[in-house]
Scaffold this active site. Structure first.
Site, PDB file in Angstrom:
ATOM      1  N   GLU A 178       8.444 -16.145 -32.122  1.00  0.00           N
ATOM      2  CA  GLU A 178       7.846 -15.441 -32.830  1.00  0.00           C
ATOM      3  C   GLU A 178       8.349 -14.765 -34.200  1.00  0.00           C
ATOM      4  OE1 GLU A 178       5.204 -12.809 -30.221  1.00  0.00           O
ATOM      5  OE2 GLU A 178       4.341 -14.893 -29.074  1.00  0.00           O
ATOM      6  N   GLU A 358       3.482 -20.507 -24.273  1.00  0.00           N
ATOM      7  CA  GLU A 358       2.951 -19.201 -24.325  1.00  0.00           C
ATOM      8  C   GLU A 358       1.580 -19.113 -24.058  1.00  0.00           C
ATOM      9  OE1 GLU A 358       4.204 -15.104 -25.373  1.00  0.00           O
ATOM     10  OE2 GLU A 358       6.228 -16.003 -25.834  1.00  0.00           O
TER      11      GLU A 358
HETATM   12  O1  IFM Z   1       4.505 -10.621 -23.883  1.00  0.00           O
HETATM   13  C1  IFM Z   1       4.609 -11.268 -25.537  1.00  0.00           C
HETATM   14  C2  IFM Z   1       5.581 -12.151 -25.512  1.00  0.00           C
HETATM   15  O2  IFM Z   1       6.723 -11.470 -25.431  1.00  0.00           O
HETATM   16  C3  IFM Z   1       5.432 -12.841 -26.638  1.00  0.00           C
HETATM   17  N1  IFM Z   1       4.046 -12.896 -26.909  1.00  0.00           N
HETATM   18  C4  IFM Z   1       3.057 -12.569 -26.620  1.00  0.00           C
HETATM   19  C5  IFM Z   1       3.503 -11.472 -25.193  1.00  0.00           C
HETATM   20  C6  IFM Z   1       1.899 -10.960 -24.523  1.00  0.00           C
HETATM   21  O3  IFM Z   1       1.930  -9.735 -25.496  1.00  0.00           O
END
Ligand code: IFM
Length: 454
Positions: A178, A358
């Protein structure tokens, strides 16, 4: 009452609908779970330093202990194995293995990841490694951090060191997690480490993150990398709150800032004109050849998906007060956005296989009198998003895998420990772990390969 009867009665999507070699995993990151912040030679990261600033973490917590995964990894690996996943996505803490980001490497830190990776392989679980999940060595920040082009070269050295040590044992290496979050939340809005509020620094940071990704890929390929190489982006569909010209124009620009600012250089060797023009004097310094390097072909693209964004040129659009179902983060639960996003990325860019690296939800959990966590909303969230991903696959999107965020409840950055994303509950007093009903659902989903559950 049996375990099964407490779960949702039937899953509308089954594992048997997916290719046999599909990757099913759970994900975490180093800073959010490891703890052991100063043990065995680990250096401080920008998040260790950021957490010390007053008022930046909502519960005034930090990552000193977190889930104590550094000491409890064996038990955690057993739990991961019990879920029947075939992959585990985790990140390396750069300052644990190279405490100041340059100079000496820390053998004790490397040895921890040896144990972790070997433990995964012994359990038949493929290691999916991320190099940078935000915890930059603080010493590098003191020299300008990601805004300093020198950090790009330090990152390439880090990537090479990790690849030399673990490259033959991991299934995949992702360079960054990210980069939008690092650049925008960390350097423009200042709500994440390192807490800078400067748009020009943020823009330069995003360029250096992308450049370091491309340079690292070239370096690892030159060393004969056999694992899959890629990057992980947080992406979301942007929808205008109304059809007003102002809302539509803002939506287009916000889409550019989140998606096209990263996808265009990675896949089209250019930055989007509208965002570049909007940046004006804050646009980054880009050297000749940088864009060629950034567009080095990848083996996979990771997409982290949680929600869509509704854009208004007026007051920020709030999902809950507009009657939408939301998670505990206030993010709208919108599975169809995942189908839309995957199709868009597939149609607009020449992408390698996609992974949902994710996906998951924070919800208010409690351990009931029966000792269980009945997280019906999270189970429903995961099931509907898997179905949404499948809908994209049916329309031609090549997907390689899906990973739930997160394996464990953990340190949710500026929200501290107040938000729980895990499918495994963590009692932070005792560090005991409890599989929530969502974990039992996922386990059941992964164990059964036929539609009738046999
Ligand atoms: O916890 C975070 C993760 O570290 C990166 N993506 C989003 C998740 C939730 O906010």
């Amino acid at each position: 009452m049996s375990t099964q009867s407490l779960l949702k009665p039937s899953a509308s999507i089954t594992k048997s609908q997916f290719p046999k070699d599909f990757i099913w995993g759970v994900a975490t990151s180093a800073f959010q779970i490891e703890g052991a912040a100063t043990l065995d030679g680990k250096g401080p990261s920008i998040w260790d330093e950021f957490c010390q600033l007053p008022g930046v973490i909502s519960d005034n917590s930090n990552g000193d202990i977190a889930c104590d995964h550094y000491h409890r990894y064996e038990n955690d690996l057993d739990l991961i194995q019990s879920l029947h996943v075939n992959a585990y996505r985790f990140s390396i803490s750069w300052p644990r293995v190279r405490p100041t980001g340059s100079g000496e490497w820390n053998e004790a830190g490397l040895a921890f990841y040896d144990r972790l990776i070997n433990g995964l392989i012994q359990r038949g679980i493929k290691p999916y490694l991320t190099l940078n999940h935000w915890d930059l060595p603080a010493a590098l920040q003191h020299q300008g951090g990601w805004a300093n082009r020198e950090t790009v070269y330090r990152f390439v050295e880090y990537a090479q060191g990790i690849h030399a040590r673990f490259g033959d044992r991991v299934a995949s290496i992702a360079t960054h997690n990210e980069p939008w979050v690092v650049a925008t939340l960390g350097h423009e809005q200042g709500i994440f480490a390192p807490g800078i509020k400067d748009r020009a620094i943020a823009a330069q940071t995003s360029h250096h993150l992308l450049l370091s990704h491309g340079m690292a890929l070239r370096a690892l390929r030159a060393e004969g990398a056999t694992c899959q190489l890629g990057i992980v982006l947080n992406l979301a569909p942007m929808h205008a709150a109304t059809n007003s010209l102002a809302d539509l124009a803002k939506t287009q620009l916000e889409d550019g800032k989140l998606l096209r600012w990263y996808m265009d250089p990675l896949f089209k060797k250019s930055y989007p004109n509208d965002v570049w023009a909007d940046l004006g004097v804050d646009a980054p310094i880009v050297h000749d050849g940088d864009l060629d390097i950034i567009a080095t072909p990848m083996d996979f693209l990771g997409i982290n998906y949680y929600s869509r964004t509704i854009v208004s040129a007026g007051e920020p659009w709030d999902a809950k007060s507009n009657g939408k179902a939301v998670s505990d983060m206030g993010w709208e639960i919108y599975p169809e956005g995942l189908t839309e996003l995957l199709l868009r990325v597939h149609n607009d860019y020449n992408v390698p296989p996609l992974f949902v690296t994710e996906n998951g939800g924070a919800f208010k959990d409690q351990i009931n009198d029966d000792g269980r966590v009945h997280d019906v909303e999270r189970t429903d969230y995961i099931e509907r998003h898997i179905a949404a991903m499948y809908a994209a696959m049916q329309q031609g999107v090549k997907m390689g895998g899906y990973m739930v965020w997160s394996f464990l409840d953990n340190f949710e950055w500026a929200s501290g420990y107040e938000k729980r994303f895990g499918i495994v509950h963590v009692n932070y007093e005792t560090q005991s772990r409890t599989l929530k009903d969502s974990a039992l659902w996922y386990q059941d989903f992964l164990q059964h390969t036929t539609t009738d559950g046999k």
